[in-house]
Structures are given as structure tokens and as C-alpha cells.
Motif scaffolding. Structure first.
Motif, mmCIF file in Angstrom:
data_model
loop_
_atom_site.group_PDB
_atom_site.id
_atom_site.type_symbol
_atom_site.label_atom_id
_atom_site.label_comp_id
_atom_site.label_asym_id
_atom_site.label_seq_id
_atom_site.Cartn_x
_atom_site.Cartn_y
_atom_site.Cartn_z
ATOM 1 N N GLY A 1 59.486 81.214 -0.498
ATOM 2 C CA GLY A 1 59.030 79.921 0.013
ATOM 3 C C GLY A 1 57.538 79.704 -0.203
ATOM 4 N N ALA A 2 57.109 78.474 0.044
ATOM 5 C CA ALA A 2 55.689 78.159 -0.110
ATOM 6 C C ALA A 2 54.860 79.052 0.795
ATOM 7 C CB ALA A 2 55.455 76.691 0.242
ATOM 8 N N ALA B 1 58.019 82.835 9.356
ATOM 9 C CA ALA B 1 58.473 81.594 8.737
ATOM 10 C C ALA B 1 58.939 80.629 9.811
ATOM 11 C CB ALA B 1 59.615 81.887 7.772
ATOM 12 N N ASN C 1 63.267 77.631 8.550
ATOM 13 C CA ASN C 1 64.007 76.812 7.603
ATOM 14 C C ASN C 1 64.366 77.641 6.373
ATOM 15 O OD1 ASN C 1 65.139 74.595 6.536
ATOM 16 N ND2 ASN C 1 63.363 73.283 6.793
ATOM 17 N N CYS C 2 63.385 78.466 5.944
ATOM 18 C CA CYS C 2 63.655 79.335 4.803
ATOM 19 C C CYS C 2 64.810 80.278 5.094
ATOM 20 C CB CYS C 2 62.418 80.168 4.488
ATOM 21 S SG CYS C 2 61.226 79.294 3.485
ATOM 22 N N GLY D 1 58.709 76.654 -2.923
ATOM 23 C CA GLY D 1 59.656 75.657 -2.432
ATOM 24 C C GLY D 1 59.560 75.628 -0.930
ATOM 25 N N CYS D 2 59.874 74.482 -0.332
ATOM 26 C CA CYS D 2 59.695 74.412 1.122
ATOM 27 C C CYS D 2 60.873 73.708 1.753
ATOM 28 C CB CYS D 2 58.389 73.682 1.461
ATOM 29 S SG CYS D 2 58.036 73.605 3.219
ATOM 30 N N PRO D 3 61.981 74.374 1.938
ATOM 31 C CA PRO D 3 62.349 75.705 1.440
ATOM 32 C C PRO D 3 62.957 75.618 0.037
ATOM 33 C CG PRO D 3 64.067 74.854 2.851
ATOM 34 C CD PRO D 3 63.012 73.804 2.808
HETATM 35 S S1 SF4 Z 1 58.052 77.446 3.097
HETATM 36 FE FE1 SF4 Z 1 58.484 75.643 4.326
HETATM 37 S S2 SF4 Z 1 60.537 76.018 5.102
HETATM 38 FE FE2 SF4 Z 1 59.739 77.965 4.417
HETATM 39 S S3 SF4 Z 1 58.800 78.905 6.206
HETATM 40 FE FE3 SF4 Z 1 57.196 77.794 5.149
HETATM 41 S S4 SF4 Z 1 57.148 75.788 6.121
HETATM 42 FE FE4 SF4 Z 1 59.094 76.748 6.667
#
Ligand code: SF4
Lengths: 312, 147
Positions: free
Chosen positions: B91-92, B25, B28-29, B128-130
Motif C-alpha cells: 500500500g501507499a 495500517a 483498509n489494506c 495503491g490506497c489500497p
Molecule cells: S495505503 Fe491507504 S488503505 Fe492502505 S493503510 Fe494506508 S491509508 Fe489505509
């Protein structure tokens, strides 16, 4: 025969496993709840420790290929049995007013065994993190045992060279200067014996991933957690018996409960207001400051004993 | 279902211990996961606890697309977790590899790897991102319901 039956009731139900477990579970909940309140959280429900234990009993038990299966599975059991036996000795003394010759010495040995079980179990699991954790636990045991035993020697001298819990707990040993010093030293050693912050060095979640317990899962892990809950009940009771004149009888039990709460909240407060030490810092701390303080207490107690000065 | 599994499921719904794995990842997650565990959201209300070893875990929280280097560790971690357990694809990226989908070193999504290990695995998807901390807690509770 009769006696045998009586002692198995002691071991399994009243002051042994059953009763000690209930108080231990409550103490563990108090620990988590007070921690939560300090951080302005709501905290877990009352039965949370029970949920944890029941879940662990139901989970699969994984035995790693690298482990020594026999030792790996026996270690938690040995620690638990030792803790249960100390619960009987302390409980019989505090609640039933019975004691036997030199039970203090037996207790000192029995309360050491849960730590040894963690060391043995961690080494038997064959994981490098676990063995580092086990070696740290070993160093920690060697560090805190010396001042703790000196503190107990202080009490023994103050009680007129008696090794019986009944004699020692007949009056609060904290009523002299040496008693106060020994109490402070023991409180901090108890913190290390429980492996709570600032002395949770062997389990260091962030670097060793719970150290010696890393490879444990399911029932053996549940037994380790249960042993820790038992210790959460036993060690404060141990302090109360040795320093604060025991739990007491009749209405004294309420007073005894307050003493217990006081000690456990003190432990939780120390835990929540301190960062973790490194193992070398902990060893230096115990071998210089704590040993010096405990040595001073022994000296004062000795002088007080020779010249008959009660308040020393 | 044996009595032991039933006991474990009963317990897991009340005390899910979470082990967090980052398989690539963007971090951010992971920061958001720490947010969800901080005192403000108080995950301990539900008995949720972050543990340091997959051997203690009931829920694997996997964030990120599965990169070439992290595929085997993810399989190992799933193997190491005592059953019954659940997986949350976080997360996405966890759900679909997200923006890293066409990366040279991305080997696929979390669910593909876990399904190859164990076709019966319980996997929850949390897009979600994140994702927000509230979403994380609600996903955790939904996973427990699905068990
Ligand atoms: S979902 Fe978004 S925040 Fe989470 S690891 Fe992937 S890019 Fe990063």
C-alpha cells in the motif's frame, strides 16, 4: 541377515516410507484439491505438497532461545518414525499378506506416537501459544482415544477375540450393526487424530497461530508436515483394514483403492462443512455421545457373540 | 549460494507462504489482502498460503506506516523469519507512509526499518490506497521472480 535386509526394504521402500510417502503426498493433494473444488476454486497443482516439503528442507532452521534444543529437534523425528513403522505393519498386512501375533495392539500404540510427538515438541519449544496448543492436543487425545479403543474392542469381539490384523481383515467387520456403529465412531475419531476441522483445536490458526508447530521452521517443520501426510494415508488404511476387509489382492486392489478414496473424501467433506469446536465441546462430545455409541457397539457385539447372532 | 539456499529458492517460487503484519495500517489494506486470498482470486493456484507464524513464512506482507510501537515487533518478526525470505511493502503507507507521513507517532517506512535489520533484504513496493487484489497477486509473483 537375509531377513534383516528384507525388512529394511520393507521399511524404506515398499510398504514403508517410500510408498507411503508417495500415497500420502497424493492424498494431501486430493485433500487440497477437493477443498478447492468445494469452494469453486481451481486449487493447487499436483506437485504442490512436494514443493512445500522441498522448500521447507531448504529453509533455515531457527531454534528459539527458550527451547530445549534436543527434545525440540527429536520430537518430529520420533513421530515420523512411528508413522513409518505403522506404514510397514499395515502395508505388510494389506499388500503382502503377512502378519504377526497381536499386531493390532502394536498399531494402536504406534499411531498414538505422532500426537505425542506434537505434544512434546510443542511443550519443548517454550512458546506460550505452543504450550496452550500442546495442552489442548493432550486433552483431545484423551477425549478421542477412549471411544476409538472401544470401537476396536467391538471389532476384536466380532472377530472372535482375535488381536491379529490378518484375522480381523479376513472379512469386512462392518457387516453387523455393532460394526456399523463402531465404524462411524472410528471415522469421527480419525478426524480428530488427523487434527482436521472440526477438531483442529490444538492448531487453531486464528487464535493460537498453529499452536504446537508455531516455533518450528525448516527441516523439523517439513518432517511434521510429512508425518501428517503419512497419517493421511495410514489412518484411512487402518479403517479399511479393520472395518472394510482390507485392500484386497489382484484386481481387488482397484476395489481397495475405491474404499480408500471413499474414506478420504468423507473426511474432507466433514472437514469442509463444519466449523471448529471449542476444546470443552470436543471433550464433552467424545466422552458422552461417541463413548455411548461405542459402548452400545461393544454391548451389541458381546450379546451377539454370546448368543451367536451374526448380524448384531 | 549453497545447495540449501538454491533448494529453498526453487521451492519458494512454487510455494510462497505469506505472513501478514499490520504495522499501523488503517485496516483498509488488510481487508483488501483478505479479498485477494478469497476463493474468487484463488491464490492457492500459485501455492500461496497464509500462515499463522513468521517461523513458517517466506514472504512478509507488511501493511501500513511503521508506528513507534510497531517498529520493534516488525524487527522481531523479520528476525524470526527463516531466511531466505522476501518482504512486500504493502500500500501507499507501506511504501512511503502515505497520508500518515507527518504523524507524531510514525517512525518511518517499512523499507527503512527492514534495511536497518538486513541491508540485503529483498523488498517489493506495492503502491495503491489500497491496491487491488489483482495488483496484489501480480506483486506477489513479481517478488518471487526477483528472488
Ligand atoms: S495505503 Fe491507504 S488503505 Fe492502505 S493503510 Fe494506508 S491509508 Fe489505509
Amino acid at each position: 541377515m537375509e531377513n534383516w535386509l528384507l525388512w529394511s526394504v520393507y521399511l524404506l521402500i515398499f510398504p514403508g516410507i517410500g510408498f507411503a510417502m508417495v500415497v500420502g503426498i497424493l492424498a494431501s493433494w486430493v485433500d487440497r484439491k477437493v477443498t478447492a473444488r468445494i469452494q469453486f476454486r481451481v486449487g493447487p497443482p499436483l506437485l504442490q505438497p512436494v514443493y512445500d516439503l522441498v522448500k521447507l528442507v531448504g529453509k533455515e532452521v531457527v531454534i528459539p532461545v527458550s527451547a530445549q534444543p534436543g527434545v525440540f529437534l527429536l520430537a518430529p523425528l520420533v513421530g515420523f518414525v512411528a508413522a513409518a513403522l505403522s506404514a510397514v505393519i499395515l502395508g505388510v498386512n494389506n499388500f503382502l499378506g503377512q502378519s504377526f501375533l497381536a499386531d493390532l495392539i502394536v498399531l494402536v500404540y504406534l499411531l498414538l506416537i505422532p500426537s505425542l510427538a506434537i505434544i512434546v515438541g510443542g511443550s519443548a519449544s517454550g512458546n506460550p501459544h505452543s504450550s496452550i496448543g500442546a495442552s489442548r492436543e493432550m486433552k483431545l487425545v484423551m477425549a478421542y482415544e477412549l471411544p476409538l479403543i472401544l470401537a476396536i474392542v467391538t471389532v476384536i469381539i466380532n472377530a472372535g477375540f482375535s488381536l491379529d490384523l490378518a484375522v480381523i481383515s479376513a472379512e469386512p467387520q462392518i457387516s453387523s450393526i455393532s460394526g456399523v456403529l463402531a465404524f462411524i465412531v472410528s471415522l469421527i475419531c480419525i478426524q480428530a487424530k488427523l487434527a482436521e476441522v472440526p477438531f483442529d483445536i490444538p492448531e487453531a490458526e486464528t487464535e493460537l497461530m498453529e499452536g504446537p508447530l508455531l516455533e518450528y521452521s525448516g527441516l523439523p517443520l517439513a518432517i511434521f508436515k510429512a508425518t501428517h501426510m503419512l497419517l493421511l494415508y495410514l489412518l484411512p488404511l487402518y479403517l479399511i483394514t479393520i472395518f472394510l476387509g482390507g485392500i484386497g489382492t489382484g484386481y481387488g486392489i482397484i476395489w481397495g483403492g475405491l474404499k480408500y478414496l471413499l474414506i478420504i473424501v468423507l473426511i474432507i467433506l466433514i472437514k469442509n462443512t463444519n466449523p471448529r469446536l471449542r476444546i470443552d465441546q470436543a471433550v464433552v462430545f467424545f466422552w458422552t455421545w461417541m463413548t455411548a455409541l461405542a459402548g452400545l457397539a461393544v454391548l451389541l457385539a458381546g450379546v451377539g457373540n454370546i448368543y451367536g447372532i451374526g448380524w448384531l | 549460494m549453497s545447495w540449501k539456499d538454491r533448494l529453498a529458492l526453487w521451492g519458494i517460487k512454487r510455494s510462497p507462504w505469506v505472513y501478514h503484519i499490520n504495522t499501523g495500517a488503517c485496516n483498509n489494506c488488510d481487508i483488501e489482502i483478505l479479498d485477494a486470498l478469497c476463493p474468487r482470486y484463488d491464490a492457492e493456484r500459485f501455492g500461496i498460503k497464509l500462515v499463522g507464524s513468521p517461523r513458517h513464512a517466506d514472504v512478509l506482507l507488511v501493511s501500513g506506516p511503521v508506528t513507534r510501537h510497531s517498529e520493534q515487533p516488525l524487527r522481531d518478526a523479520y528476525e524470526a523469519t527463516p531466511k531466505p525470505c522476501a518482504v512486500i511493502a504493502f500500500g501507499a503507507c507501506g511504501c512511503s507512509s502515505g497520508i500518515f507521513k507527518d504523524g507524531v507517532n510514525v517512525n518511518g517506512t517499512v523499507d527503512r526499518v527492514i534495511r536497518e535489520e538486513d541491508p540485503e533484504a529483498v523488498i517489493t513496493y506495492l503502491p495503491g490506497c489500497p491496491p487491488k487484489p489483482e495488483a496484489i497477486l501480480s506483486a506477489a509473483l513479481k517478488t518471487l521472480e526477483a528472488l
